[in-house]
Enzyme design. Structure first.
Site, short mmCIF file in Angstrom:
data_model
loop_
_atom_site.label_atom_id
_atom_site.label_comp_id
_atom_site.label_asym_id
_atom_site.label_seq_id
_atom_site.Cartn_x
_atom_site.Cartn_y
_atom_site.Cartn_z
N ASP A 32 -5.31 3.04 -3.95
CA ASP A 32 -6.62 3.03 -3.30
C ASP A 32 -6.87 4.24 -2.40
OD1 ASP A 32 -4.89 2.28 -1.25
OD2 ASP A 32 -6.01 0.47 -0.70
N ARG A 33 -5.84 4.97 -2.00
CA ARG A 33 -6.03 6.17 -1.18
C ARG A 33 -5.91 7.42 -2.04
NH1 ARG A 33 -3.85 5.13 4.80
NH2 ARG A 33 -3.94 2.84 4.84
N ASP A 77 -1.94 6.76 -3.69
CA ASP A 77 -0.84 6.09 -3.01
C ASP A 77 -0.26 4.94 -3.83
OD1 ASP A 77 -2.94 4.28 -2.71
OD2 ASP A 77 -2.25 3.61 -0.74
N LYS A 85 -11.42 0.50 -1.57
CA LYS A 85 -11.37 1.95 -1.76
C LYS A 85 -10.66 2.23 -3.07
CE LYS A 85 -7.62 2.15 1.71
NZ LYS A 85 -7.88 0.91 2.50
N SER A 130 0.82 -1.21 0.00
CA SER A 130 0.00 0.00 0.00
C SER A 130 0.85 1.26 0.00
CB SER A 130 -0.97 -0.02 1.18
OG SER A 130 -1.88 1.04 1.12
N HIS A 131 0.70 2.08 1.03
CA HIS A 131 1.39 3.37 1.10
C HIS A 131 2.74 3.27 1.79
CE1 HIS A 131 -0.98 2.70 4.67
NE2 HIS A 131 -0.23 3.54 5.33
#
Length: 410
Positions: free
Chosen positions: A281-282, A277, A376, A113-114
């Protein structure tokens, strides 16, 4: 083609978190560490014979190597087809969409992810189930339990698949389909949003800056924003996915996207700024001289979603994580729909989405999404913002100010 059963030893630390298993790259590079976890997943999802598995990742260091191993393991475990993005790239929301679109049994997402990337950074693996969403706790608990007693994993003795070119390949009788990572997702976005209105917005001189942070959404943003919607060339920056994200932290917040924030607060900044990100998804939303908090963004999107074709019949309800402010609750009250509060973790929205009780979801950590997928979706949020701005013919600051005047500030 030979399928081999390889003896292995359990690792004690393979318990997935709220979004898969994340560790430093060096941990995943331990002998059979990756294979143990993937085999544990396959052992816990039932009979996979004749089924399709989607695979992709955010392009971080170790991504392609992990995917090559996972393809060979999928063949040895009986899958009929693997659908994988070109160069191993697929954003997390794109994986969710493909699972649903292809009626796949699930998908493996290779991302942390991030979190930072590179040889000294982080890596991760997450399994999404047939509805496109993250595996629920009963599955992740079973995967961990299995990982503690695993003795062997199964893998095909096969050459690597050429992931750099579109096409189909045979691995031990299993079809491996290398696809354009953007095409199916872009088709979905065209169904949800008024692309003609957004094109007119850009034709009228509207400007934006999208920082892809050298992460997976670079190709998606370039194709959709510049290629399909007519944003000026150069609107998308840091658009080439890199194994170390260009040495930066792919987290779209005011620390790691400070250059974007400074630009948007400057006298000659563009009309609209956004970033997503590592795995796409962010999101971060900033107008000229107007930062938008994740909680306010959720509320404003929910209040105006009816302006987009995909939501023109109204929203069924709104869901938010517990730490997210009550801004969305005020919108739900005004619209006469329910609000649901869930623990942190996108998997907790899935049942509400599947039951048709909510249309829009969001969490405090810059995640927003809707019933179109079960993850998301950062670029979806950017496109909905653009759709709203095109229809409302207001600046971000004007829209935010009007929202606060109508619903209050939470």
């Amino acid at each position: 083609m030979t399928f081999k059963s390889v003896e292995t030893q359990p690792y004690p630390d393979q318990k997935p978190g709220t979004s898969g298993l994340r560790k430093q790259v060096a941990v995943f590079q331990q002998l059979h560490y990756l294979e143990n976890f993937i085999q544990s997943v396959f052992d816990c999802v039932g009979d996979v014979s004749g089924k399709t598995l989607v695979m992709g990742g955010d392009g971080r260091y170790f991504n392609e190597e992990a995917i090559q191993r996972a393809i060979k393991m999928a063949a040895a475990n009986g899958f009929a087809r693997v659908v994988v993005g070109q160069n191993g790239l697929l954003s997390t929301p794109a994986v969710s969409h493909l699972i649903r679109h292809r009626s796949a049994s699930g998908g493996l997402i290779f991302s942390a992810s991030h979190n930072p990337g590179g040889v000294n950074g982080d890596f991760g693996v997450k399994y999404n189930v047939g509805n496109g969403g993250p595996a629920p706790e009963n599955i992740t608990d079973a995967v961990f339990a299995r990982s503690q007693v695993i003795e062997t994993f199964r893998i095909a003795q096969a050459p690597d698949v050429a992931l750099d070119a579109l096409g189909s390949h045979d691995v031990g009788g299993m079809v491996v389909e290398v696809i354009d990572p953007v095409a199916d997702y872009a088709d979905l976005m065209q169904k949800l949003f008024d692309f003609a209105a957004i094109r007119e917005l850009f034709k009228a001189g509207f400007t934006m800056r999208f920082d892809a942070m050298h992460a997976v959404n670079g190709p998606y943003a370039e194709k959709i924003l510049e290629g399909m919607l007519g944003a000026p060339a150069g609107s998308v920056v840091n658009k080439v996915p890199l194994p170390d994200f260009g040495g930066n932290h792919p987290d779209p917040n005011l620390v790691y996207a400070k250059a974007l924030f400074d630009l948007m607060m400057s006298a000659d900044g563009p009309d609209f700024g956004a970033a997503t990100d590592g795995d796409g998804d962010r999101n971060l939303i900033i107008g000229r001289h107007q930062f938008v908090t994740p909680s306010d963004s959720l509320a404003i999107l929910a209040a105006n979603a009816h302006l987009a074709p995909g939501y023109n019949k109204g929203i069924a309800g709104i869901a938010r994580s517990m730490p997210t402010s009550a801004a969305a609750d005020r919108v739900a009250e005004a619209f006469g729909v329910a609000t649901y509060e869930v623990p942190t973790g996108w998997k907790f929205f899935a049942n509400l989405l599947d039951a048709g009780k909510v249309s829009i979801c969001g969490e405090e950590s810059a995640g927003t999404g809707s019933h179109h997928v079960r993850e998301k979706d950062g670029l979806w949020a950017v496109l909905l913002w653009l759709n709203i701005l095109a229809k409302r013919k207001q600046s971000v600051a004007e829209l935010v100010g009007e929202h606060w005047a109508t619903y209050g500030r939470n």
